[in-house]
Write an enzyme that holds these catalytic residues in place. Structure first.
Site, PDB file in Angstrom:
ATOM      1  N   ASP A  24      55.767  33.780  38.244  1.00  0.00           N
ATOM      2  CA  ASP A  24      56.431  32.894  39.201  1.00  0.00           C
ATOM      3  C   ASP A  24      57.952  32.979  39.131  1.00  0.00           C
ATOM      4  O   ASP A  24      58.649  32.020  39.437  1.00  0.00           O
ATOM      5  CB  ASP A  24      55.984  31.424  39.008  1.00  0.00           C
ATOM      6  CG  ASP A  24      54.487  31.292  39.120  1.00  0.00           C
ATOM      7  OD1 ASP A  24      53.921  31.924  40.028  1.00  0.00           O
ATOM      8  OD2 ASP A  24      53.878  30.595  38.291  1.00  0.00           O
ATOM      9  N   LYS A  27      59.412  37.236  42.075  1.00  0.00           N
ATOM     10  CA  LYS A  27      59.343  38.686  42.344  1.00  0.00           C
ATOM     11  C   LYS A  27      59.093  38.954  43.823  1.00  0.00           C
ATOM     12  O   LYS A  27      59.625  39.894  44.383  1.00  0.00           O
ATOM     13  CB  LYS A  27      58.207  39.343  41.540  1.00  0.00           C
ATOM     14  CG  LYS A  27      58.380  39.268  40.053  1.00  0.00           C
ATOM     15  CD  LYS A  27      57.135  39.751  39.335  1.00  0.00           C
ATOM     16  CE  LYS A  27      55.933  38.859  39.566  1.00  0.00           C
ATOM     17  NZ  LYS A  27      56.038  37.495  39.019  1.00  0.00           N
ATOM     18  N   GLY A  51      50.462  34.609  43.161  1.00  0.00           N
ATOM     19  CA  GLY A  51      50.796  33.927  44.402  1.00  0.00           C
ATOM     20  C   GLY A  51      52.253  34.186  44.673  1.00  0.00           C
ATOM     21  O   GLY A  51      53.117  33.726  43.946  1.00  0.00           O
ATOM     22  N   HIS A  52      52.527  34.981  45.683  1.00  0.00           N
ATOM     23  CA  HIS A  52      53.908  35.304  46.007  1.00  0.00           C
ATOM     24  C   HIS A  52      54.266  34.577  47.289  1.00  0.00           C
ATOM     25  O   HIS A  52      53.590  34.735  48.289  1.00  0.00           O
ATOM     26  CB  HIS A  52      54.062  36.812  46.252  1.00  0.00           C
ATOM     27  CG  HIS A  52      53.952  37.612  44.996  1.00  0.00           C
ATOM     28  ND1 HIS A  52      53.911  38.978  44.992  1.00  0.00           N
ATOM     29  CD2 HIS A  52      53.905  37.232  43.711  1.00  0.00           C
ATOM     30  CE1 HIS A  52      53.817  39.402  43.742  1.00  0.00           C
ATOM     31  NE2 HIS A  52      53.806  38.371  42.949  1.00  0.00           N
ATOM     32  N   GLN A 232      52.425  38.566  37.912  1.00  0.00           N
ATOM     33  CA  GLN A 232      52.596  37.714  36.728  1.00  0.00           C
ATOM     34  C   GLN A 232      53.896  38.092  35.999  1.00  0.00           C
ATOM     35  O   GLN A 232      54.797  38.618  36.612  1.00  0.00           O
ATOM     36  CB  GLN A 232      51.389  37.815  35.783  1.00  0.00           C
ATOM     37  CG  GLN A 232      50.116  37.161  36.338  1.00  0.00           C
ATOM     38  CD  GLN A 232      49.358  38.057  37.284  1.00  0.00           C
ATOM     39  OE1 GLN A 232      49.194  39.232  37.041  1.00  0.00           O
ATOM     40  NE2 GLN A 232      48.884  37.499  38.371  1.00  0.00           N
ATOM     41  N   LYS A 339      66.604  31.221  41.789  1.00  0.00           N
ATOM     42  CA  LYS A 339      66.631  29.744  41.780  1.00  0.00           C
ATOM     43  C   LYS A 339      67.838  29.148  41.055  1.00  0.00           C
ATOM     44  O   LYS A 339      67.736  28.070  40.452  1.00  0.00           O
ATOM     45  CB  LYS A 339      65.323  29.215  41.190  1.00  0.00           C
ATOM     46  CG  LYS A 339      64.125  29.454  42.116  1.00  0.00           C
ATOM     47  CD  LYS A 339      62.918  28.680  41.658  1.00  0.00           C
ATOM     48  CE  LYS A 339      62.096  28.194  42.826  1.00  0.00           C
ATOM     49  NZ  LYS A 339      60.900  27.439  42.423  1.00  0.00           N
ATOM     50  N   ASP A 341      70.290  27.818  42.393  1.00  0.00           N
ATOM     51  CA  ASP A 341      70.655  26.589  43.105  1.00  0.00           C
ATOM     52  C   ASP A 341      69.948  25.352  42.550  1.00  0.00           C
ATOM     53  O   ASP A 341      70.447  24.241  42.662  1.00  0.00           O
ATOM     54  CB  ASP A 341      70.325  26.732  44.604  1.00  0.00           C
ATOM     55  CG  ASP A 341      68.868  27.129  44.823  1.00  0.00           C
ATOM     56  OD1 ASP A 341      68.453  28.165  44.267  1.00  0.00           O
ATOM     57  OD2 ASP A 341      68.148  26.403  45.525  1.00  0.00           O
TER      58      ASP A 341
END
Ligand code: IMP
Ligand code: MG
Length: 429
Positions: A24, A27, A51-52, A232, A339, A341
């Site tokens: 997570d 990518k 989960g992308h 992953q 991330k 921000d």
């Protein structure tokens, strides 16, 4: 867009992008961003445990199996031999993409990739139940049991799907071999149901099945560059991660070779993706975890809930000990920090710089999982400004730049870019 500092090497047509934490890392959006520079995006491991999420304009997509470059017109996509995928999941993803007007004829599946059957998910749930308090916290998608079947030589490949009699036979054998494992399950699979559903879905999937090795070699011969997309993260690698709290595949950059069928000499550059902080979902050790308000705040600000399972993610500071280990395992050329921000508004921001055992002695990565492991945290000043509009690293607030500098120095790898918002364009270079 130039993210890698070194130019591509024509003799080494494959670049690799991997997560260096517990998954997570973002990518998906990094691959989506880099995709323009590659003819082919190839997934090399994992399955629909991944989960992308990518956001382009008003379109928000959650992908589980199809590589993240799919929204970039013209790229060709390979679901490589090292992956495992459920037919239903893949068919749903193809349908969803077609509804969005995406040309899915660009999507190929290697014939040596393995099929995840609904009974693998059942076995996954049963195994987790049996583990009780020591449950791994898997995604429940049957990934582990499918890789077990591959290694035990009971698996069914995508290549097998073209031969209906062979499928029926193999499913029969598989279910006979596993009958004892289903003791106590409410949903014991019935042979005729599994065969019927498999053959129905196979019609949808078989047109996409290719010989992955020949397909990649042909792309290389045409002069195309290939981006190998990891799933992953490094710390979930079946060998080098926080075993046994790991996934069942090789998530490190070396997995690109075994998962796609290319030699190490084909690989050029390796990009690592990490969040500016750290998350983990499921069980297992997580040295930098914050079990306080700060962790809660990271989860809320970062919207840290799983794309595949919806589970809240555990949150903590950037762990430079784990990151240095990942830099070695993957041979990282550079880091993409995501991330950034999310950290705006924190008075202080931490980085884990070392571990100590319960008796106070210093420890390294080998100590992860030991009881009462403590972390040493370097505290840096935070920043209040909203940085979502910043497009150059030099224009970031001083404190944000200091954080990136410390991440680079402590990881031993240069930071090449940082994402400052969920949009494709929200990027500081
Ligand atoms: P499995 O891959 O479903 O067997 O799950 C094994 C471990 O890997 C669990 O801790 C999962 O939460 C974790 N995991 C698997 N896929 C992902 C992912 O895409 N992101 C984050 N964690 C994952
Ligand atoms: Mg994910």
């Amino acid at each position: 867009m130039r993210i890698f500092p070194a130019p591509p090497d024509a003799r080494r047509p494959v670049d690799v992008c991997v997560g260096i934490q517990w998954g997570d890392e973002g990518k998906g959006r990094v691959v989506d961003l880099l995709a323009r520079e590659y003819g082919v995006i190839a997934r090399f491991g994992g399955g629909d445990n991944a989960g992308h999420s990518i956001e382009v304009g008003a379109t928000k997509l959650a992908l589980h199996v199809v590589p993240s470059g799919v929204l970039v017109d013209g790229t060709k996509l390979l679901i490589g031999a090292g992956t495992v995928a459920s037919l239903r999941g893949l068919a749903n993803e193809l349908d969803m993409l077609e509804k969005l007007g995406v040309d899915t004829s660009r999507i190929a599946i290697a014939s040596r990739a393995h099929v995840v059957f609904p009974y693998h998910a059942t076995l996954d749930r049963l195994a987790e139940k049996a583990r009780g308090g020591a449950a791994i916290g898997t995604t429940g998608r049957g990934i582990g049991p499918a890789y077990v079947d591959r290694a035990a030589r009971n698996g069914i490949t995508f290549g097998d799907l073209a031969k209906p009699e062979a499928v029926a036979d193999k499913v029969r054998q598989a279910l006979i071999a596993r009958a004892p494992l289903f003791a106590g399950a409410d949903d014991v699979p019935r042979e005729e149901d599994v065969v019927g559903e498999t053959l129905a879905l196979a019609k949808r999937i078989v047109p996409h099945v290719v010989d992955g090795v020949a397909w990649l070699q042909a792309a290389i011969a045409r002069g195309e560059r290939i981006l190998a997309e990891g799933a992953q993260g490094t710390m979930l690698d079946v060998t080098f991660g926080t075993y046994p709290y790991v996934t069942s595949s090789h998530t490190v950059a070396g997995g690109a070779c075994t998962g796609l069928g290319i030699g190490p000499t084909a690989v050029g550059r390796v990009l690592g993706v990490a969040k500016a902080y750290c998350t983990r979902v499921g069980g297992g050790p997580f040295p930098s975890e914050l079990l306080d308000e700060t962790g809660e705040r990271l989860r809320e600000r970062g919207r840290e809930f799983g794309v595949t399972t919806g589970r809240p993610r555990r949150c903590g500071w950037y762990d430079a000990v784990a990151a240095r280990y990942a830099a070695q395992l993957n041979g990282l050329d550079g880091l993409f920090i995501t991330k950034l921000d999310v950290l705006a508004g924190f008075e202080r921001v931490g980085i884990v710089t070392g571990y100590r055992r319960a008796d106070g002695s210093p420890a390294g990565i080998e100590a992860v999982g030991e009881p009462d492991l403590r972390v040493e945290i370097e505290e840096l000043p935070g920043w209040a400004d909203d940085i979502r509009g910043v497009r150059k690293i030099v224009d970031l607030p001083h404190a944000a730049r200091t954080l990136l500098d410390r991440i680079a120095a402590l990881t031993g790898v240069p930071v090449l870019a940082a994402s400052v918002g969920p949009e494709r364009s929200a990027l500081a270079l």
